[in-house]
Design a protein around this motif. Structure first.
Motif, short mmCIF file in Angstrom:
data_model
loop_
_atom_site.label_atom_id
_atom_site.label_comp_id
_atom_site.label_asym_id
_atom_site.label_seq_id
_atom_site.Cartn_x
_atom_site.Cartn_y
_atom_site.Cartn_z
N ILE A 9 0.89 -1.16 0.00
CA ILE A 9 0.00 0.00 0.00
C ILE A 9 0.93 1.22 0.00
O ILE A 9 1.56 1.55 1.00
CB ILE A 9 -1.02 -0.03 1.16
CG1 ILE A 9 -0.44 -0.56 2.48
CG2 ILE A 9 -2.19 -0.93 0.79
CD1 ILE A 9 -1.47 -0.62 3.61
N ASP A 10 1.02 1.83 -1.18
CA ASP A 10 2.05 2.82 -1.46
C ASP A 10 1.97 3.99 -0.48
O ASP A 10 0.94 4.65 -0.39
CB ASP A 10 1.93 3.31 -2.90
CG ASP A 10 3.23 3.86 -3.45
OD1 ASP A 10 3.76 4.81 -2.85
OD2 ASP A 10 3.73 3.31 -4.45
N SER A 11 3.01 4.18 0.26
CA SER A 11 3.24 5.36 1.12
C SER A 11 2.58 5.30 2.50
O SER A 11 2.61 6.30 3.22
CB SER A 11 2.84 6.68 0.42
OG SER A 11 1.47 6.98 0.56
N ASP A 100 12.04 6.82 -1.94
CA ASP A 100 11.23 6.76 -3.16
C ASP A 100 10.70 5.35 -3.40
O ASP A 100 11.10 4.40 -2.72
CB ASP A 100 12.08 7.20 -4.35
CG ASP A 100 13.33 6.37 -4.46
OD1 ASP A 100 13.29 5.32 -5.12
OD2 ASP A 100 14.36 6.72 -3.82
N THR A 101 9.85 5.22 -4.39
CA THR A 101 9.19 3.94 -4.70
C THR A 101 10.17 2.84 -5.14
O THR A 101 10.12 1.75 -4.58
CB THR A 101 8.10 4.18 -5.77
OG1 THR A 101 7.09 4.99 -5.16
CG2 THR A 101 7.50 2.90 -6.29
N PRO A 102 11.06 3.10 -6.12
CA PRO A 102 11.98 2.01 -6.48
C PRO A 102 12.87 1.59 -5.31
O PRO A 102 13.04 0.38 -5.08
CB PRO A 102 12.82 2.62 -7.62
CG PRO A 102 11.97 3.70 -8.19
CD PRO A 102 11.18 4.25 -7.03
N PHE A 303 -2.97 5.82 -2.88
CA PHE A 303 -2.74 6.43 -1.57
C PHE A 303 -1.71 7.55 -1.72
O PHE A 303 -1.85 8.63 -1.16
CB PHE A 303 -2.18 5.41 -0.57
CG PHE A 303 -3.09 4.24 -0.32
CD1 PHE A 303 -4.11 4.34 0.60
CD2 PHE A 303 -2.93 3.06 -1.02
CE1 PHE A 303 -4.96 3.27 0.84
CE2 PHE A 303 -3.77 1.99 -0.79
CZ PHE A 303 -4.78 2.09 0.14
N ASP A 304 -0.68 7.25 -2.50
CA ASP A 304 0.45 8.15 -2.69
C ASP A 304 0.14 9.23 -3.74
O ASP A 304 0.23 10.42 -3.46
CB ASP A 304 1.65 7.31 -3.15
CG ASP A 304 2.87 8.13 -3.44
OD1 ASP A 304 3.54 8.54 -2.47
OD2 ASP A 304 3.17 8.37 -4.62
N SER A 305 -0.26 8.78 -4.94
CA SER A 305 -0.34 9.73 -6.05
C SER A 305 -1.55 10.65 -5.95
O SER A 305 -1.46 11.84 -6.28
CB SER A 305 -0.36 8.98 -7.38
OG SER A 305 -1.48 8.12 -7.43
N ALA A 344 4.36 -1.47 3.04
CA ALA A 344 4.43 -0.20 2.31
C ALA A 344 5.87 0.09 1.93
O ALA A 344 6.79 -0.62 2.36
CB ALA A 344 3.87 0.94 3.17
N ASP A 345 6.07 1.11 1.09
CA ASP A 345 7.41 1.36 0.53
C ASP A 345 8.09 2.61 1.09
O ASP A 345 9.30 2.80 0.91
CB ASP A 345 7.34 1.44 -1.00
CG ASP A 345 6.32 2.46 -1.51
OD1 ASP A 345 5.42 2.88 -0.74
OD2 ASP A 345 6.42 2.83 -2.69
N HIS A 346 7.34 3.50 1.73
CA HIS A 346 7.86 4.74 2.32
C HIS A 346 6.66 5.45 2.89
O HIS A 346 5.54 4.94 2.79
CB HIS A 346 8.56 5.63 1.25
CG HIS A 346 7.74 5.83 0.02
ND1 HIS A 346 6.62 6.65 0.00
CD2 HIS A 346 7.81 5.29 -1.22
CE1 HIS A 346 6.09 6.61 -1.20
NE2 HIS A 346 6.78 5.78 -1.97
N GLY A 347 6.84 6.64 3.46
CA GLY A 347 5.69 7.40 3.94
C GLY A 347 5.34 8.52 2.98
O GLY A 347 6.08 8.82 2.04
MN MN Z 1 5.78 4.72 -3.54
#
Ligand code: MN
Ligand code: R1P
Ligand code: MN
Length: 396
Positions: A9-11, A100-102, A303-305, A344-347
């Motif tokens: 769940i991105d961010s 970041d995402t990557p 969630f992120d974008s 998740a990948d970051h906040g």
């Molecule tokens: Mn991301």
């Protein structure tokens, strides 16, 4: 053995990153940023009432251990969260020097980023002259617009009309290692934008800029809208990752959403894309049909974008509540022997200053394999967990 479902769940960060002070939104360090806790606090205070109401309700994620993970990560509590966990749960800390995402996804897949990304300075012009000259040459224009740090929606509002008039592409960046090009789908042309991004990407990858992102938009001045035709041109991971390990061991690998772009399709057999609602349909379908021994790796980006970068707390809370309901159905449909990991990948704290990601720890919530604490782990432990479940060997 069953199957594994790894869902990002991105961010959706939970604060507490020990190096948050090294990361910034403008001049403000990310110290204290906490995506989940701050959203829950805003909801409880009646400050996130657009399209939803009251305390943040995430019963399914919380039952897996979301509230417990939040407290473990950051010492914070969130109103409405904190049930006794029935899943395995922990909080993961990232070591890669990028929020970041990557960076987040590579490390979750077992590969901390082995180099320092190149970032563009937060000044105008942000890009070196030879780079902008090359972009203009490839675009067939006399110049570029933007050349600065910006929020993607704000910059098309500001420069969209000038872009339609001059035909010059809008180039911008952020606190991420990215080079983004926005252009109008009709006046500039979608295919022309994608070709421009593809052509300039190798040069940026050579500089260790993580991604070139095509940002097409449509509409009239005052009402420009980004479209779903965004495309990311990312650097290929320099070593095999979880997707490769599973594929090489004979397991089928399904990618849902941005995962294909993030890993440049390395180790991926089948890619399914679309907006998040459609991605959830794909996830339900794969829980129904994926083969034993397979890995489904999904990213939900909105969630992120749509909410984090836009600092839209109500929208973020709505998305979380929608996801919670849907993941409840996913959990109910798991077969014996399956593992579901939600992380998740970051906040991207929507109550924070600026419009960039925030450096945070992330939750790791595991369904299907009983209860228990994973405690404080690293991002790469997620890859080890999933590989272990599938009986796949982890390279030294
Ligand atoms: Mn991301
Ligand atoms: O503001 P927009 O264009 O959404 O861009 C955001 O999305 C990019 C990639 O996730 C980030 O680098 C951030 O700049
Ligand atoms: Mn982002």
């Amino acid at each position: 053995m069953g199957r594994a479902f790894l869902v990002v769940i991105d961010s959706v960060g939970i604060g507490g990153a020990p190096d948050a002070g090294d990361f910034f939104n403008g001049d403000l360090p990310d110290t204290g940023a906490n995506t989940l806790s701050h959203i829950a606090q805003a909801c409880a205070a009646g400050k996130a009432e657009e399209g939803r109401s009251g305390a943040l309700a995430l019963p399914n994620l919380d039952r897996l251990g979301l509230g417990a993970a939040l407290t473990l990560a950051s010492g914070m509590e969130a109103p409405g969260l904190g049930a006794a966990p029935e899943g395995r749960w922990g909080a993961a800390t990232e070591v890669s020097q990028g929020k970041d995402t990557p960076s987040g996804h590579w490390e979750l897949a077992g590969l901390p980023v082995p180099w320092a990304w190149h970032y563009f300075p937060d000044k105008t012009p942000a890009f070196p002259e030879d780079l902008t000259a090359e972009v203009a040459r490839l675009a067939g224009t006399d110049g570029i617009l933007g050349n600065c740090h910006a929020s993607g929606t704000a910059i098309i509002e500001r420069l969209g009309a000038a872009h339609c008039e001059s035909g010059w592409p809008i180039c911008y960046t952020s606190a991420d290692s990215v080079f983004q090009i926005a252009a109008h789908e009709e006046t500039f042309g979608l295919d022309r934008l994608l070709k421009l991004c593809e052509d300039i990407a190798p040069r940026l990858h050579e500089m260790k800029v993580g991604r070139v992102i095509a940002r097409p938009f449509t509409g009239e001045p005052g009402a420009f809208q980004r479209t779903a035709n965004r495309r990311d041109y990312a650097i290929t991971p320099p070593k095999p990752v979880l997707t490769n390990w599973v594929q090489n061991a004979g397991g089928r690998v399904y990618a849902v959403g941005k995962i294909g772009d993030i890993f440049t399709m390395q180790g991926i057999d089948e890619l399914r894309k679309g907006p998040d609602a459609k991605l959830m349909d794909h996830l339900h379908d794969l829980v129904d049909k994926a083969e034993d021994g397979s890995l489904t790796f999904a990213n939900f980006v909105e969630f992120d974008s749509l909410y984090g970068h836009r600092r839209d707390v109500s929208g973020y809370a709505r998305a979380l509540e929608w996801f919670d309901t849907e993941i409840g159905k996913v959990i109910a449909a798991l077969r014996d022997g399956d593992m579901l990991v939600v992380t998740a990948d970051h906040g991207n704290d929507p109550t924070w200053a600026g419009s960039d990601h925030t450096r945070e720890r992330v939750p790791v919530l595991v369904a299907g394999t009983g209860a228990g604490e994973l405690r404080q782990i690293g991002f790469t432990d997620v890859a080890v967990l999933v590989a272990g479940h599938l009986g796949v060997k982890v390279p030294a």
